[in-house]
Write an enzyme that holds these catalytic residues in place. Sequence first.
Site, PDB file in Angstrom:
ATOM      1  CD  GLN A  17      -2.734  -0.987   2.559  1.00 28.42           C
ATOM      2  OE1 GLN A  17      -2.636  -0.140   3.092  1.00 28.42           O
ATOM      3  NE2 GLN A  17      -3.714  -2.185   2.796  1.00 28.42           N
TER       4      GLN A  17
ATOM      5  CG  HIS B 226      -4.074   0.524   7.665  1.00 32.00           C
ATOM      6  ND1 HIS B 226      -4.998   0.186   8.780  1.00 32.00           N
ATOM      7  CD2 HIS B 226      -4.313  -0.377   6.722  1.00 32.00           C
ATOM      8  CE1 HIS B 226      -5.584  -0.638   8.382  1.00 32.00           C
ATOM      9  NE2 HIS B 226      -5.519  -1.002   7.019  1.00 32.00           N
TER      10      HIS B 226
ATOM     11  CD  GLU C 126     -16.226   5.850  11.578  1.00 29.18           C
ATOM     12  OE1 GLU C 126     -16.384   5.115  12.698  1.00 29.18           O
ATOM     13  OE2 GLU C 126     -15.502   6.941  11.947  1.00 29.18           O
TER      14      GLU C 126
ATOM     15  CE1 TYR D 187     -14.909  13.298  14.071  1.00 26.39           C
ATOM     16  CE2 TYR D 187     -12.733  13.762  14.580  1.00 26.39           C
ATOM     17  CZ  TYR D 187     -13.966  14.296  14.402  1.00 26.39           C
ATOM     18  OH  TYR D 187     -14.224  15.617  14.080  1.00 26.39           O
TER      19      TYR D 187
ATOM     20  CE1 TYR E  53     -11.183  -5.901   5.986  1.00 24.77           C
ATOM     21  CE2 TYR E  53      -8.978  -5.642   7.308  1.00 24.77           C
ATOM     22  CZ  TYR E  53     -10.111  -5.213   6.551  1.00 24.77           C
ATOM     23  OH  TYR E  53      -9.962  -3.992   6.059  1.00 24.77           O
TER      24      TYR E  53
END
Length: 370
Positions: free
Chosen positions: A86, A148, A242, A252, A263
Amino acid sequence: MLTALLTLCAVIAPVASRAAPPAPYRIETLAAGLVHPWALASLPDGRLLVTERPGRLRVLAPVAGGAPALRAEPVAGLPPIYASGQSGLFDVLVDPAFADNGFIYLSFAHGVHAANHLRVVRARFDGTRLHDVQPIFTSQPAKTHSQHFGGRMALLGDGTLVVGMGDGNLERTDAQRLHTHLGKIMRIGRDGSVPADNPFVGRAGALPEIYSLGHRNPQGMVSLPGEGVLYAHEHGSKGGDELNRIERGANYGWPITTGGVDYTGARITPYRNYAGVTPPLLEWTPSIAPAGMAHYDGALFPAWRGSLFVTALKEKSVRRVPMENGRPGTQETLFTELGERLRDVRAGPDGALYLLTDNAAGRVLRVVPR
């Protein structure tokens, strides 16, 4: 019997022959063959900048007054970028005074697999090359692996820059800890300075760049300076994506609250709501895997004005979210006919909508009225 059958056919035939109304848009391909294009930005003269995740910055320039076309050579002078999984080159942002100073901002993964960071640099772009590349933010501490990162950026009305950082997908509770940038949105000056009014400035053990906390993996960010509003969306795990309105110092919730599960199907937390946690404006369960986000206020599609557009990787769509008085209305699912993962969406100064497809032969698309 024959009479009854003919009567039935007469009733059914008109229904069966009805065709769906044509979409009010057409989709043009401006460029193809890009390797996992991640973000797009417009320059004042009509050129477009596109990042490729492996670490290239590309230019689309208008040709003889026509549509922008991809230049063969990538922009030179980029800093070293850690590209794996990623990780790689993420967002590109154009300075409001670009016509005078030539500044752009890039976010990317920096370092190596065993010790990497999210980094933001400011550089001067001369049309073909970057000069005076200056790091203005490097996440702390170093993390391992290549997941991430977040990486989206936006400019607030006061000229400061915000950037989202994912939780690293290793120690998710770091999103609640103020000694680390993981799982946070940061606010800095465009020169890398820390604004004195950031919410945790002066707090012992807290990193002063932190603006909000409790984020899993922010992937889209939209600032509306005229309204003083910052929206961000983030990937949940299995569900729990979200859309949030970001407020100074707000929490949050991740991983204390979430609408998703792991998962594996294991429960992450028993809480959907918790004291001190700001709830999302909108949640997507099952997950759509939100990626880029844009606010549309152009003239080409009057019915879309005032909407947020959210690209969805898993759903292979764009969600149009009409906003009224800061609240989301009934969503519309668009562009599923492409059948492709969609990474970014931007509203162009020409009133068109621009899309990036996410694959090893990605495309830059322009959506205009039919």
